[in-house]
Design an enzyme around this catalytic site. Structure first.
Site, short mmCIF file in Angstrom:
data_model
loop_
_atom_site.label_atom_id
_atom_site.label_comp_id
_atom_site.label_asym_id
_atom_site.label_seq_id
_atom_site.Cartn_x
_atom_site.Cartn_y
_atom_site.Cartn_z
N ALA A 113 0.85 -1.25 -0.15
CA ALA A 113 -0.21 0.03 0.08
C ALA A 113 0.96 1.14 0.00
O ALA A 113 1.09 1.69 -1.04
CB ALA A 113 -1.05 -0.01 1.37
N ARG A 114 1.33 1.73 1.28
CA ARG A 114 2.02 2.93 1.37
C ARG A 114 3.13 2.63 2.45
O ARG A 114 2.58 2.18 3.49
CB ARG A 114 1.25 4.04 1.37
CG ARG A 114 0.54 4.82 0.38
CD ARG A 114 1.80 5.35 -0.67
NE ARG A 114 0.88 5.99 -1.77
CZ ARG A 114 0.55 5.30 -2.95
NH1 ARG A 114 1.05 4.21 -3.10
NH2 ARG A 114 0.13 5.98 -3.86
N GLU A 119 10.81 6.84 -0.30
CA GLU A 119 11.35 5.99 -1.71
C GLU A 119 12.07 7.24 -2.59
O GLU A 119 11.68 8.47 -2.24
CB GLU A 119 10.17 5.70 -2.29
CG GLU A 119 9.66 4.50 -1.70
CD GLU A 119 8.02 4.13 -2.32
OE1 GLU A 119 7.83 4.59 -3.29
OE2 GLU A 119 7.38 3.53 -1.66
N HIS A 122 8.47 -0.47 -5.41
CA HIS A 122 7.45 0.13 -5.63
C HIS A 122 6.89 -0.44 -6.87
O HIS A 122 6.59 0.26 -7.86
CB HIS A 122 7.39 1.65 -5.39
CG HIS A 122 5.89 2.01 -5.18
ND1 HIS A 122 5.53 3.17 -4.66
CD2 HIS A 122 4.78 1.50 -5.82
CE1 HIS A 122 4.27 3.37 -4.64
NE2 HIS A 122 3.66 2.52 -5.41
#
Ligand code: 8YV
Length: 317
Positions: free
Chosen positions: A234-235, A264, A282
């Site tokens: 997700a995050r 990131e 990601h």
């Protein structure tokens, strides 16, 4: 004259870029060395923005684009766009809901199996030529089974549901937490994250991060326990990353599969040497299929907005 569109990060599907180039004058900010000067020069003419879910757009940049008619997020997370601010300016914000569901769910399952079955250390053992000199099966420790494990899903939106469907096929009992119970599913609802972690072998994060930040902290990891695994597609900011590193270092949890991180592309280097940690850059939606479908939705949003119509699924107008 073709409308001017500002693109904040790359699109990897040639056909989508070809269409963008044919229809619009594209301003690819990520290719510019002096981004501020570029915005000063072109900002006033920009009618549409294309950005990634993780990249979003700052209010400061929106304010420098007075002719902006649409923000098309090439992703499903809108946590990096201030939706209230866009709404106050009457700017539609769209996302690519539904286009990447299958691939993100597939990667979640891929990470689970890769971590539990220790596929990466096994791969390294064979490819590094270590097998012939270590032929005993004892050279590699036993791994853990996925089938039948209790899977706890944080966020039962489209992606969470697709993960539940896949994990169910592996015979896993599913429980979930979310801001509310979902009446249209049979999975077990657990109102609080701490209890869900305590009752799960594998905790999978599939939630939006608009409001929830650092919710997976030391207490949650402690509740997940020494035989528990954390998967995040997700995050990164859903997790208190320092707590996660400490939990992995101290054996508080067994392992993790992570596609997303707080800062990131910077990933805590302590994670690099850990056998039971699998890391991705990601890439959960990074398939030709998802990115093509996402790009088509972005094209449709921009075309509609610039034609003076409300783009389908606009979150702000
Ligand atoms: C993408 C994402 O990697 O959907 C999201 O919110 O973060 C990812 O799917 C990103 O949006 C690519 O631009």
């Amino acid at each position: 004259m073709k409308p001017n569109i500002l693109q904040l990060n790359p699109i990897l599907v040639p056909a989508i870029n070809d269409t963008l180039n044919a229809r619009y004058t594209m301003h690819r900010l990520f290719e510019q060395d002096d981004k501020e000067a570029y915005i000063r020069e072109h900002g006033a003419s920009i009618r549409g923005v294309i950005t990634g879910g993780h990249t979003g757009i700052s209010n400061e940049l929106i304010a420098k684009l007075p002719a902006l008619e649409v923000i098309a997020v090439n992703g499903v997370g809108t946590d990096a766009v201030d939706l209230e601010f866009a709404r106050s300016r009457g700017i539609p914000v769209t996302a690519t809901f539904g286009a990447l569901t299958e691939d993100v769910a597939d990667l979640a399952i891929g990470l689970i199996i890769t971590v539990l079955r220790e596929i990466c250390p096994g791969n390294e053992f064979v490819k590094a030529g270590k097998w012939p000199s270590n032929p005993s099966p004892a050279a590699i420790p036993l791994s853990r089974r996925f089938s039948g494990k209790r899977v706890g899903i944080v966020g039962l939106g489209k992606v969470g549901r697709a993960i539940a469907q896949r994990a169910s096929a592996f015979g896993c009992p599913i429980a979930y937490t979310d801001i509310r119970r979902m009446d249209d599913v049979e999975h077990r609802f657990v109102p609080d994250l701490l209890s869900l972690a305590r009752e799960s072998d594998i905790l999978v994060l599939a939630a939006a991060a608009d409001k929830a930040q650092g919710i997976v902290n030391a207490a949650v990891l402690d509740a997940l326990g020494k035989d528990g695994y954390l998967i995040n597609v997700a995050r990164g900011k859903l997790v208190a990353e320092h707590d996660l590193v400490d939990a992995l270092k101290g054996g508080v949890i067994a392992g993790a599969g992570l596609d997303v991180f707080v800062d990131e592309p910077n990933v805590p280097s302590e994670l690099f040497g850990m056998d039971r940690v699998v890391l991705q850059a990601h890439r959960a939606s990074a398939t030709v299929e998802s990115r093509t479908a996402m790009g088509e939705m972005v094209l449709a949003s921009i075309a509609k907005a610039l034609a003076g119509q409300r783009p389908e699924g606009s979150l702000t107008t």
